[in-house]
Design a protein around this motif. Sequence first.
Motif, PDB file in Angstrom:
ATOM      1  N   ILE A 189       0.754  -1.419   0.064  1.00  0.00           N
ATOM      2  CA  ILE A 189      -0.069   0.097   0.041  1.00  0.00           C
ATOM      3  C   ILE A 189       0.888   1.205   0.023  1.00  0.00           C
ATOM      4  N   ASP A 190       1.707   1.287   0.869  1.00  0.00           N
ATOM      5  CA  ASP A 190       2.729   2.527   1.102  1.00  0.00           C
ATOM      6  C   ASP A 190       3.747   2.390  -0.204  1.00  0.00           C
ATOM      7  N   ALA A 191       4.093   1.394  -0.885  1.00  0.00           N
ATOM      8  CA  ALA A 191       4.905   1.471  -2.055  1.00  0.00           C
ATOM      9  C   ALA A 191       4.155   1.979  -3.296  1.00  0.00           C
ATOM     10  N   ILE A 192       2.658   1.584  -3.403  1.00  0.00           N
ATOM     11  CA  ILE A 192       1.911   2.427  -4.702  1.00  0.00           C
ATOM     12  C   ILE A 192       1.760   3.709  -4.228  1.00  0.00           C
ATOM     13  N   GLU A 193       1.553   4.183  -2.924  1.00  0.00           N
ATOM     14  CA  GLU A 193       1.472   5.298  -2.515  1.00  0.00           C
ATOM     15  C   GLU A 193       2.681   6.380  -2.954  1.00  0.00           C
ATOM     16  N   TYR A 194       3.731   5.516  -2.845  1.00  0.00           N
ATOM     17  CA  TYR A 194       5.021   6.486  -2.961  1.00  0.00           C
ATOM     18  C   TYR A 194       5.341   6.448  -4.522  1.00  0.00           C
ATOM     19  N   VAL A 195       4.900   5.440  -5.284  1.00  0.00           N
ATOM     20  CA  VAL A 195       4.934   5.473  -6.983  1.00  0.00           C
ATOM     21  C   VAL A 195       4.009   6.800  -7.374  1.00  0.00           C
ATOM     22  N   MET A 196       2.819   6.528  -6.815  1.00  0.00           N
ATOM     23  CA  MET A 196       1.976   7.630  -7.470  1.00  0.00           C
ATOM     24  C   MET A 196       2.668   9.258  -6.907  1.00  0.00           C
ATOM     25  N   GLU A 197       2.986   9.448  -5.889  1.00  0.00           N
ATOM     26  CA  GLU A 197       3.601  10.557  -5.396  1.00  0.00           C
ATOM     27  C   GLU A 197       4.839  11.008  -6.281  1.00  0.00           C
ATOM     28  N   VAL A 198       5.552  10.289  -6.455  1.00  0.00           N
ATOM     29  CA  VAL A 198       6.764  10.557  -7.237  1.00  0.00           C
ATOM     30  C   VAL A 198       6.403  10.827  -8.876  1.00  0.00           C
ATOM     31  N   GLN A 199       5.473   9.906  -9.414  1.00  0.00           N
ATOM     32  CA  GLN A 199       5.218   9.951 -10.828  1.00  0.00           C
ATOM     33  C   GLN A 199       4.292  10.981 -11.044  1.00  0.00           C
ATOM     34  N   PHE A 200       3.173  11.428 -10.291  1.00  0.00           N
ATOM     35  CA  PHE A 200       2.272  12.633 -10.676  1.00  0.00           C
ATOM     36  C   PHE A 200       2.490  13.836  -9.740  1.00  0.00           C
ATOM     37  N   THR A 201       3.713  13.807  -9.038  1.00  0.00           N
ATOM     38  CA  THR A 201       3.841  15.379  -8.388  1.00  0.00           C
ATOM     39  C   THR A 201       5.218  15.635  -8.689  1.00  0.00           C
ATOM     40  N   GLN A 202       6.150  14.658  -9.374  1.00  0.00           N
ATOM     41  CA  GLN A 202       7.649  15.276  -9.337  1.00  0.00           C
ATOM     42  C   GLN A 202       7.810  14.869 -10.736  1.00  0.00           C
ATOM     43  N   ALA A 203       7.653  13.798 -11.343  1.00  0.00           N
ATOM     44  CA  ALA A 203       8.170  13.465 -12.673  1.00  0.00           C
ATOM     45  C   ALA A 203       6.908  14.109 -13.834  1.00  0.00           C
ATOM     46  N   GLN A 204       5.780  13.810 -13.503  1.00  0.00           N
ATOM     47  CA  GLN A 204       4.812  14.196 -14.433  1.00  0.00           C
ATOM     48  C   GLN A 204       3.813  15.284 -13.742  1.00  0.00           C
ATOM     49  N   ARG A 205       3.945  16.600 -13.887  1.00  0.00           N
ATOM     50  CA  ARG A 205       3.396  17.610 -13.107  1.00  0.00           C
ATOM     51  C   ARG A 205       2.347  18.209 -13.680  1.00  0.00           C
ATOM     52  N   ASP A 206       2.174  18.017 -14.993  1.00  0.00           N
ATOM     53  CA  ASP A 206       1.008  18.646 -15.755  1.00  0.00           C
ATOM     54  C   ASP A 206      -0.343  18.263 -15.146  1.00  0.00           C
ATOM     55  N   ASP A 207      -1.409  19.172 -15.441  1.00  0.00           N
ATOM     56  CA  ASP A 207      -2.787  18.790 -14.946  1.00  0.00           C
ATOM     57  C   ASP A 207      -3.419  18.251 -16.154  1.00  0.00           C
ATOM     58  N   ALA A 208      -3.049  18.248 -17.328  1.00  0.00           N
ATOM     59  CA  ALA A 208      -3.681  17.765 -18.279  1.00  0.00           C
ATOM     60  C   ALA A 208      -2.754  17.369 -19.411  1.00  0.00           C
ATOM     61  N   PRO A 230      11.182  19.609 -24.004  1.00  0.00           N
ATOM     62  CA  PRO A 230      11.853  20.877 -23.976  1.00  0.00           C
ATOM     63  C   PRO A 230      12.990  20.862 -23.178  1.00  0.00           C
ATOM     64  N   GLU A 231      14.079  21.455 -23.325  1.00  0.00           N
ATOM     65  CA  GLU A 231      15.132  21.712 -22.280  1.00  0.00           C
ATOM     66  C   GLU A 231      14.472  22.401 -21.015  1.00  0.00           C
ATOM     67  N   HIS A 232      15.021  22.060 -19.869  1.00  0.00           N
ATOM     68  CA  HIS A 232      14.491  22.373 -18.505  1.00  0.00           C
ATOM     69  C   HIS A 232      12.735  22.503 -18.687  1.00  0.00           C
ATOM     70  N   SER A 233      12.498  21.376 -18.928  1.00  0.00           N
ATOM     71  CA  SER A 233      11.047  20.941 -19.098  1.00  0.00           C
ATOM     72  C   SER A 233      10.329  21.146 -17.914  1.00  0.00           C
ATOM     73  N   ARG A 234       8.963  21.959 -17.855  1.00  0.00           N
ATOM     74  CA  ARG A 234       8.402  22.207 -16.477  1.00  0.00           C
ATOM     75  C   ARG A 234       7.329  21.186 -16.112  1.00  0.00           C
ATOM     76  N   PHE A 235       6.742  20.412 -16.918  1.00  0.00           N
ATOM     77  CA  PHE A 235       5.847  19.348 -16.848  1.00  0.00           C
ATOM     78  C   PHE A 235       6.283  18.094 -16.628  1.00  0.00           C
ATOM     79  N   ARG A 236       7.178  17.687 -17.617  1.00  0.00           N
ATOM     80  CA  ARG A 236       7.653  16.355 -17.901  1.00  0.00           C
ATOM     81  C   ARG A 236       9.136  16.213 -17.289  1.00  0.00           C
ATOM     82  N   ARG A 237       9.481  15.618 -16.393  1.00  0.00           N
ATOM     83  CA  ARG A 237      11.011  15.691 -15.976  1.00  0.00           C
ATOM     84  C   ARG A 237      11.410  14.315 -15.545  1.00  0.00           C
ATOM     85  N   PRO A 238      12.289  13.777 -16.292  1.00  0.00           N
ATOM     86  CA  PRO A 238      12.857  12.286 -15.707  1.00  0.00           C
ATOM     87  C   PRO A 238      13.719  12.328 -14.658  1.00  0.00           C
TER      88      PRO A 238
END
Length: 374
Positions: free
Chosen positions: A40-59, A109-117
């Motif tokens: 449960i915590d591992a899934i929540e951690y994955v979602m936190e990293v993926q959707f708030t740090q790596a993939q930050r766009d709303d749509a 794009p360089e220094h992408s704001r929304f998608r950041r590996p």
Amino acid sequence: LSPEARITLRHIVRNPVQSILTAVGISLSVAIMIAGMFWIDAIEYVMEVQFTQAQRDDAFVGFNTPLNTRALTELAHMPGVLAVEGLRSVPVRLRNGPRSYLTGLEGLPEHSRFRRPLDQDLRPLAMPLDGVLLSQSLSRVLRVAPGDLLVVDVLEGKRPTRVLRVAALANDFIGVSAYMDKGALNRWMQEGPLNSGAALAVDASRSAELYGALKRLPRVAAVGARNTIIQLFRELTGRNIVVTSAILAAFASIIAIGVVYNSARIALSERAWELASLRVLGFTKGEVSRILLGKLAVELLAAIPIGFVLGYFLCMWMLEAFVYTETMTLPLYITPRVYGFSAAVALAAGVFSALLVHRQIQHLDLVGVLKSRD
């Protein structure tokens, strides 16, 4: 030490195998509990990293054909759009010797704001101008490492082929992705600044109005909202994870209670004559209970840290054996909450078993026990 403490330690020293087996049984129940709860915590951690740090766009908006920067300008003027960032994606075949994989090469794009590996420390990776970034899952499939060369066959347009160096590995938990600089990808494709889609920052109060307007645009092929993706992800994974965790937790509780109670019950049967003799000699019921249950307490306290270690390696083995797939990778992420809950269940099982045995100690038949021929 008090007399009852000395008697308890003497019994442990004289029967080390029994004490060790009891502690191992309890520690295994703790390990199973950890293995059931950490998902449960591992899934929540994955979602936190993926959707708030790596993939930050709303749509995300996908176009049916690559469009120039004018499309981004039109999107920026739509109701509720706060920011727009163009993305270029082309279908490719990545080859490393006999191994190949079909995926999309994402131009960011360089220094992408929304998608950041991100790297292993969750820091944004710089887009290489003459190389490619690969997700760790893709690197395992192709068996390549940073510095290796990779053949990239584009399956769109003029279908160019190029050999690119693997610049770094991205810590992507979801998806099988390859990234490179968007400008470099446009030049390689011998095209202008085209975009396959756009990442948007959206005003939440006007999101419904925006999504309705986007669906009416003829050049828009797909629209994805982050909140919808997160909800679907939780629905797909949450149900299975909760059921699996509940089953493993139930098994762990049964094992803990069974091991603890059986150990205490056997000890009571073996030492009934001794305990009855102590009662005749003047020991109180509480002192006699502490003598018997003190051994159980020592075994329980010794088993919990061992269970923590076993649980850690059990989770590691489960991840390597069953979870690492091409589309999703779970990290070995065990929070203190999981350790605390597992220890609490083991302690609760010990207390429950101790209460059951304590009631039997209170009703020892002193005369009958002393008349026995043991």
